[in-house]
Design a protein around this motif. Structure first.
Motif, PDB file in Angstrom:
ATOM      1  N   THR A 254      -1.274   8.931   8.466  1.00  0.00           N
ATOM      2  CA  THR A 254       0.115   8.601   8.116  1.00  0.00           C
ATOM      3  C   THR A 254       0.953   9.883   8.053  1.00  0.00           C
TER       4      THR A 254
ATOM      5  N   ALA B 261       0.840   4.554   0.977  1.00  0.00           N
ATOM      6  CA  ALA B 261       0.006   5.441   1.791  1.00  0.00           C
ATOM      7  C   ALA B 261       0.300   6.904   1.472  1.00  0.00           C
TER       8      ALA B 261
ATOM      9  N   GLU C 153      -8.443  14.444  13.286  1.00  0.00           N
ATOM     10  CA  GLU C 153      -9.904  14.257  13.307  1.00  0.00           C
ATOM     11  C   GLU C 153     -10.475  14.320  14.726  1.00  0.00           C
TER      12      GLU C 153
ATOM     13  N   VAL D 142       0.848  -1.212   0.000  1.00  0.00           N
ATOM     14  CA  VAL D 142       0.000   0.000   0.000  1.00  0.00           C
ATOM     15  C   VAL D 142       0.880   1.258   0.000  1.00  0.00           C
TER      16      VAL D 142
ATOM     17  N   GLN E 113      -5.753  10.337  16.623  1.00  0.00           N
ATOM     18  CA  GLN E 113      -7.090   9.915  16.184  1.00  0.00           C
ATOM     19  C   GLN E 113      -7.656   8.887  17.159  1.00  0.00           C
TER      20      GLN E 113
ATOM     21  N   ASN F  26     -11.603   8.802   3.945  1.00  0.00           N
ATOM     22  CA  ASN F  26     -11.004   7.669   4.663  1.00  0.00           C
ATOM     23  C   ASN F  26      -9.878   7.070   3.824  1.00  0.00           C
ATOM     24  N   GLY F  27      -8.768   6.811   4.485  1.00  0.00           N
ATOM     25  CA  GLY F  27      -7.655   6.140   3.804  1.00  0.00           C
ATOM     26  C   GLY F  27      -6.823   7.041   2.912  1.00  0.00           C
ATOM     27  N   ALA F  28      -7.064   8.362   2.957  1.00  0.00           N
ATOM     28  CA  ALA F  28      -6.349   9.285   2.075  1.00  0.00           C
ATOM     29  C   ALA F  28      -4.872   9.416   2.436  1.00  0.00           C
ATOM     30  N   GLY F  29      -4.565   9.190   3.737  1.00  0.00           N
ATOM     31  CA  GLY F  29      -3.174   9.333   4.186  1.00  0.00           C
ATOM     32  C   GLY F  29      -2.990  10.419   5.240  1.00  0.00           C
TER      33      GLY F  29
END
Ligand SMILES: Nc1ncnc2c1ncn2[C@@H]1O[C@H](COP(=O)(O)OP(=O)(O)OP(=O)(O)O)[C@@H](O)[C@H]1O
Ligand SMILES: [Mg+2]
Length: 308
Positions: free
Chosen positions: A42, A16, A158, A14, A81, A36-39
């Motif tokens: 990270t 990221a 977030e 992946v 988060q 969601n999962g955009a980075g």
């Protein structure tokens, strides 16, 4: 204050982060907006040294983060988060634990703890165990913990997800107050309303890339979209709405009995839309032309909805 250049990070297969660069000025409130999962996490974890990038450079006041770890870490506060608190301990006990980790002790720690608990509206619950707190209260304690050592830059990942409206508003007020005191902050969110409302500058992140960056005003100026046409139907089968979507590729967001059409030419798109609705026998309940929002800018840049 902070410059990050060409960050790459992969977790096995992946990717990221795929060449993320950003810079944040002193006193700026920088928003990282993405689905969601955009980075986002990270990026935060790398900028705060919790995670090492595969490559890239991070400078605080011109000094490399990983070569000046202790010095840089003193400047940094993080609101993660995931909530990081001991459930069986009270708020005060949790904060004492965090304070000790930062090397703050005795009277100074007590004073700071009391001051911050009052700032976050939690003084009256300070001796209660964390397990009796609501999600929003826990989040506020997390913010308190991140501020104990007077950081110069605070990262909030977030901080308003899954909490009650009262805590959410209080957190907004706290962030605005910290901003007016000149604290530098990086704030991640997938709520465009929060980015619009709070942030001086916004980086839009998707699939590990920053696809646009700027103040809300500049992002709007750079967009080819000028307006959004919001249509509400009394009763519209999703299939019919998706058919309309096909007539305006990458321009339409479909929700239940509603659609939003992003347009650079309302004068021709509006009659076309009404004609399509009439042909499909879709009864219009309400129609409104609005100024464009970050949601349509995101759709324009990525071809998808922030809310997916
Ligand atoms: N520890 C990990 N191992 C493997 N893949 C990971 C790990 N952490 C994150 N990823 C992947 O990296 C990508 C970016 O994740 P990241 O948590 O940074 O996104 P995010 O923008 O914070 O998302 P969210 O809004 O859900 O918090 C995703 O595809 C995620 O599945
Ligand atoms: Mg995240």
């Amino acid at each position: 204050m902070l410059v990050a250049k060409n960050l790459y990070k992969s977790y096995k297969e992946v990717h990221a982060l795929n060449n993320v660069s950003l810079s944040v000025q002193e006193g700026e409130l920088y928003g990282l907006l993405g689905p969601n999962g955009a980075g986002k996490t990270t990026t935060i974890n790398i900028l705060t040294s919790l995670l090492k990038p595969n490559s890239g450079e991070i400078l605080y006041h011109g000094k490399s983060l990983f070569e000046n770890l202790n010095q840089c870490k003193k400047m940094i506060g993080v609101v993660p988060q995931e909530i990081a608190l001991y459930e069986e301990l009270s708020a005060i006990e949790n904060l004492k634990f965090w304070g000790t980790l930062y090397g703050i002790k005795g009277k100074q720690l007590q004073q700071k703890t009391e001051e911050l608990l009052s700032f976050l509206g939690l003084s009256d619950r300070k001796n209660h165990k964390i397990k009796t707190y609501s999600g929003g209260m826990k989040r506020r304690i997390n913010i308190t913990a991140a501020l104990l050592h007077d950081p110069k830059i605070v990262f909030m990942d977030e901080p308003t997800v899954g909490i009650d409206p009262q805590s959410r508003n209080l957190i907004f007020e706290v962030i605005q107050e910290l901003h007016s005191r000149g604290l530098t902050m990086i704030y991640t969110t997938h709520y465009m309303e929060e980015a619009e409302r709070l942030c001086d500058r916004i980086g839009i992140i998707d699939e590990g890339k920053i696809v646009a960056e700027g103040s809300l005003e500049n992002l709007k100026k750079a967009s080819t979209i000028k307006e959004e046409i919001h249509v509400k139907f009394t009763n519209a089968p999703k299939e019919d709405l998706l058919n309309i979507n096909n007539s305006f590729p990458n321009q339409v967001l479909v929700q239940e009995n509603q659609l939003v059409l992003s347009t650079s030419q309302a004068n021709t798109d509006l009659p076309k839309l009404i004609q399509l609705c009439t042909n499909a026998n879709l009864p219009l309940e309400h129609l409104q032309v609005k100024n464009l929002s970050l949601e349509s800018i995101f759709l324009e840049l990525t071809g998808k909805s922030l809310r997916d």
